[in-house]
Write an enzyme that holds these catalytic residues in place. Structure first.
Site, short mmCIF file in Angstrom:
data_model
loop_
_atom_site.label_atom_id
_atom_site.label_comp_id
_atom_site.label_asym_id
_atom_site.label_seq_id
_atom_site.Cartn_x
_atom_site.Cartn_y
_atom_site.Cartn_z
N LEU A 1 11.14 2.83 -1.50
CA LEU A 1 11.63 3.51 -2.71
C LEU A 1 11.68 5.02 -2.55
O LEU A 1 12.19 5.71 -3.42
CB LEU A 1 10.77 3.10 -3.91
CG LEU A 1 10.97 1.63 -4.33
CD1 LEU A 1 10.03 1.25 -5.46
CD2 LEU A 1 12.41 1.35 -4.71
N ARG A 2 11.17 5.52 -1.45
CA ARG A 2 11.37 6.95 -1.07
C ARG A 2 10.72 7.97 -1.99
O ARG A 2 10.86 9.17 -1.76
CB ARG A 2 12.87 7.27 -0.95
CG ARG A 2 13.67 6.34 -0.06
CD ARG A 2 13.30 6.49 1.40
NE ARG A 2 14.22 5.75 2.26
CZ ARG A 2 13.85 5.09 3.35
NH1 ARG A 2 12.57 5.09 3.72
NH2 ARG A 2 14.72 4.45 4.09
N HIS B 1 5.24 -5.19 10.84
CA HIS B 1 6.63 -5.06 11.32
C HIS B 1 6.59 -5.56 12.76
O HIS B 1 6.07 -4.88 13.64
CB HIS B 1 7.05 -3.59 11.25
CG HIS B 1 8.31 -3.25 11.98
ND1 HIS B 1 9.55 -3.60 11.52
CD2 HIS B 1 8.53 -2.62 13.16
CE1 HIS B 1 10.48 -3.17 12.37
NE2 HIS B 1 9.88 -2.58 13.38
N ASP C 1 14.49 -5.96 1.95
CA ASP C 1 14.28 -4.98 3.00
C ASP C 1 15.07 -3.70 2.70
O ASP C 1 15.58 -3.03 3.60
CB ASP C 1 14.69 -5.55 4.36
CG ASP C 1 13.92 -4.91 5.50
OD1 ASP C 1 13.00 -4.12 5.23
OD2 ASP C 1 14.25 -5.20 6.67
N HIS D 1 10.45 -9.36 7.88
CA HIS D 1 11.83 -9.47 8.41
C HIS D 1 11.93 -10.02 9.83
O HIS D 1 12.41 -9.36 10.74
CB HIS D 1 12.61 -8.15 8.27
CG HIS D 1 11.92 -6.90 8.73
ND1 HIS D 1 12.12 -5.69 8.14
CD2 HIS D 1 11.06 -6.66 9.75
CE1 HIS D 1 11.42 -4.77 8.76
NE2 HIS D 1 10.77 -5.34 9.74
N PHE E 1 17.81 4.20 10.69
CA PHE E 1 17.81 2.75 10.56
C PHE E 1 17.77 2.36 9.08
O PHE E 1 17.23 3.09 8.26
CB PHE E 1 16.58 2.15 11.24
CG PHE E 1 16.64 2.16 12.75
CD1 PHE E 1 17.31 1.14 13.43
CD2 PHE E 1 16.02 3.16 13.48
CE1 PHE E 1 17.34 1.13 14.82
CE2 PHE E 1 16.05 3.16 14.87
CZ PHE E 1 16.71 2.14 15.54
N GLY E 2 18.31 1.18 8.75
CA GLY E 2 18.08 0.61 7.43
C GLY E 2 19.32 0.43 6.59
O GLY E 2 20.33 1.11 6.78
N ASN F 1 5.52 4.10 3.28
CA ASN F 1 6.04 5.17 4.14
C ASN F 1 6.75 6.26 3.33
O ASN F 1 7.89 6.60 3.57
CB ASN F 1 6.99 4.60 5.19
CG ASN F 1 8.19 3.89 4.59
OD1 ASN F 1 8.15 3.48 3.43
ND2 ASN F 1 9.25 3.75 5.35
#
Lengths: 315, 434
Positions: B73-74, B189, B315, B242, B333-334, B104
């Protein structure tokens, strides 16, 4: 006084001792408690005998305790802090043992940071050897002094419920106490986070708890273990505050134990880490100072029986 | 967008779907305040009494709101990519009523203060419920254990180093052991970091043709193998996020067969796309783990169907234009995933791999059970977190129309079926299809 019939040449650990031997050592030590409280503390029982304190790991209280014990029995006591001498010059453990043997001591009191090192040394010398702590293996005189403290307070060992809390993984005190308490018919629990108690610990005859409140429920005795600072930096435990929050002994957690439960600690304590500072000083509950007093008496008993067994020289 | 809670709302003429109980029947559901009061095929058979607000579902599906167990969600720290508010809006537009966010952020969620900040902010916004994961190691550095016990007391659902694996086996072993002390879950991960380092996409022919450094599929299986051996040593609960490869799924399958407390999830890209999506260096298809081969894609779809994969998570990894409009090697990435989670997952139903209930199970009660969340099921007295959707209605993914702040969807332009019509959180309608 009872004639000692201790069938072992050395005291390397609690493992292998019988309830009779332990009782005999405790009885003998009990007698010395009174002597140590008298004005004249000295006996001539071991006059002419030599005790060498050979400490490969720094220690204040254990070394002093053995030194006093030897002196009060009339022996000559020499302290060797080996880390500062031979090891630095590259001498091996066995060579040191051979050198010391040539000096004809009667008892060697040895502490070493490696498990099994004291046993190895005992195989190479003529005299009696007392293990004053080897690595994470055994510390038999600590377990005996703890047992004496408990017995004098509670009148017995068998049937008591004892919780040993803290860094069980690295603790020789825990191992010796587990053996002794099991031999004497007490019921033993260990309480620790999973990072500080090996999964196979239950095979030593203890019940393992990871929740301190659960582990302390109904206990007669709470033995706190010291947690080394270097294990608090995220490798075994995230932080001191988290450790104290979940595994530090405070009045609230103590409430789970019996109302007359005793608190013990082998020292040196980390106040505010494994034990609440006020609690450590609480004369009603904490027997930590008494443990130190019992230490001298127990070590006198151990020195006496081993010195009797080892007649020394050719006489 | 959040509305006042109506006292009582009757959702009538609905196809009630509750994967936890196996319910799939037409009927009605009554919410009272924030909770589900009543539901069933015969409820309101003789009409709805007065004083109750009526929502006619037109025969569409009424299911527990989706539980998305892996989103980024940053906030705090990268609010230019997503915020708790925009993420919440995207979530409810996707039918998601509970989501679990990775630690993160900047600062990292590795202390109680940051954890409580995120939880409190999300509660105030009042859209999808946000439950934080906390870091397994301090600063996500993979070295020192985080204060898992205190973080769990403050509400951390589980512990993970987010988008990176815990590299050191000893640290991982101790993290598992320490977590097990408190009965906590570790989420990994699963990617061997040394093998993945510098890699940009799946290792294979495509990477060779494009001249891009590859990440071998084995990187996943190797780390999973290691972790599962460690789980066997410590007896902790372990969840692999994932999972993307056939080999990795084999490891999970074998671990489950041995009775270990191991679960896993995957994300829609891994059963709906393969490495060909990278095509002409499309950075929106640059994901971590990378999109894999067609064989792997099929294996993932198969594993979702047979239950080896317990849950499907979005994800969601929002990235702004500046992070993606770069040469492939430098792009982040993402992919954004909240608003396509349901529709792409429903492909597994439409192409007859799975029943509707089974697809929904992976999106609702299964992740809730892994995390111990009281969510993802229709239950009297439970929070009225609901989604009403049309499973068949077709639409085309237009990332520019997303509610989320970042538009980096690997599914942009894809024709899909399944439209979220209404999302309800704690009895409040928080999303209505325009």
């Amino acid at each position: 006084m009872t004639q000692s019939v201790f069938p072992h040449r050395h005291l390397l650990g609690i493992q292998g001792l019988t309830p009779q031997h332990i009782t005999m050592l405790l009885d003998l030590a009990d007698g010395y408690v009174e002597q140590n409280r008298a004005a004249d503390k000295k006996k001539a029982l071991l006059r002419g005998r030599t005790v060498i304190n050979l400490f490969y790991e720094s220690s204040t209280r254990t070394r002093t305790s053995f030194e006093l014990a030897g002196k009060r029995l009339g022996a000559d006591v020499i302290n060797m802090q080996v880390s500062a001498s031979s090891v630095n010059k590259g001498e091996t453990l066995i060579d040191t043992a051979m050198t010391l043997t040539a000096m004809h001591p009667d008892v060697l009191v040895v502490r070493h940071s490696d498990s099994g090192a004291v046993q190895l040394l005992s195989q190479k010398v003529d005299c009696a050897v007392i293990n004053a702590g080897d690595g994470s293996h055994e510390h038999p005189t600590q377990a005996l002094l703890d047992a004496l403290t408990i017995r004098r307070r509670k009148g017995r060992l068998s049937g008591l419920l004892v919780a040993i809390c803290g860094d069980v993984l690295h603790s020789r005190v825990a191992r010796s106490n587990i053996h002794l308490l099991n031999i004497m018919g007490a019921q033993v629990r260990v309480v620790a986070p999973r990072t500080l108690v090996p999964a196979t610990m239950s095979r030593l005859g203890v019940e393992v708890f990871h929740d301190m409140r659960e582990g302390l429920k109904g206990c007669d005795i709470i033995m706190m273990l010291r947690v080394q600072n270097e294990r608090m930096r995220g490798n075994f435990i995230p932080s001191i505050r988290e450790y104290f929050h979940f595994f530090g002994l405070d009045y609230e957690k103590l409430g789970q134990a019996k109302a007359d439960a005793l608190i013990m600690h082998p020292g040196p304590m980390n106040r505010g880490v494994e034990i609440d500072s006020d609690l450590a000083d609480d004369y009603e509950r904490s027997v930590i100072r008494e443990q130190v007093e019992m230490g001298v008496a127990v070590r006198m008993a151990c020195l006496e029986v081993l010195a009797r067994n080892y007649t020394g020289g050719t006489a | 967008m959040p509305q006042r809670t109506a006292a009582r709302v009757a959702y009538v003429n609905a196809r009630l779907l509750d994967p936890a109980s196996g319910l799939d029947a037409s009927g009605a559901l009554l919410t009272d305040g924030e909770a589900i009061a009543e539901f069933g095929p015969h409820l309101f058979a003789n009409g709805v009494p007065g004083g109750i607000e009526v929502v006619d579902c037109d025969g569409l599906c009424l299911a527990p709101g989706l539980v998305d167990m892996r989103v980024q969600l940053r906030e705090p720290g990268e609010e230019h990519k997503e915020t708790l508010k925009t993420g919440g809006e995207a979530a409810v537009a996707g039918g998601i009523t509970s989501m679990v966010c990775l630690p993160n952020t900047h600062p990292v969620i590795d202390d109680v203060a940051t954890l409580e900040f995120v939880a409190r902010r999300a509660r105030k916004i009042g859209l999808a419920k946000v439950y934080p994961y906390a870091a397994a190691t301090k600063g996500l550095a993979g070295k020192e254990l985080a204060e898992m016990g205190m973080l769990a007391e403050a509400g951390a659902l589980a512990f993970t180093d987010g988008t990176q694996a815990i590299r050191d086996a000893q640290v991982m072993r101790r993290a598992l052991a320490y977590a097990a002390t408190f009965g906590l879950l570790i989420v990994q991960h699963p990617e061997e970091p040394a093998l993945a380092e510098g890699g940009l996409m799946n290792e294979g022919e495509m990477a060779t043709r494009l001249g891009l450094a590859g990440i071998p599929a084995a990187a996943e299986a190797i780390l999973l193998e290691r972790d599962i051996r460690l789980v066997e040593l410590g007896g902790a609960r372990y969840h692999a996020a994932h999972v993307s490869t056939a080999a990795g799924l084999e490891v999970i399958r074998a671990a489950k067969k041995r009775g270990l407390a191991v679960t896993c999830d995957t994300a829609p890209p891994y059963f709906a796309l393969n490495e060909l999506a990278v095509g002409d260096y499309r950075t929106f298809a640059k994901l971590s783990p990378p999109l894999r081969s067609e064989t792997d894609r099929q294996a993932v779809a198969e594993a979702v169907a047979d239950g080896t994969v317990d849950a499907i998570a979005s994800d969601h990894a929002p990235q702004d234009q500046d992070s993606k409009r770069l040469p492939f090697a430098h792009a982040a990435f993402g992919g954004a995933g909240l608003e396509t989670l349901l529709a792409v997952s429903l492909e597994l139903h439409h192409n007859r791999r799975m029943s509707m209930l089974d697809v929904l199970r992976r999106l609702t009660c299964a992740p809730a059970d892994i995390l111990g969340l009281p969510a993802g099921r229709l239950q009297k007295g439970a929070a009225a977190d609901l989604v009403i959707f049309d499973p068949d209605r077709a639409w085309k993914v237009v990332a520019d129309a997303f509610y989320g702040k970042s538009k980096n969807s690997p599914f942009d332009g894809r024709p899909v079926q399944g439209v979220v019509m209404r999302t309800v959180v704690d009895g409040r309608t928080v999303y209505l299809h325009a």
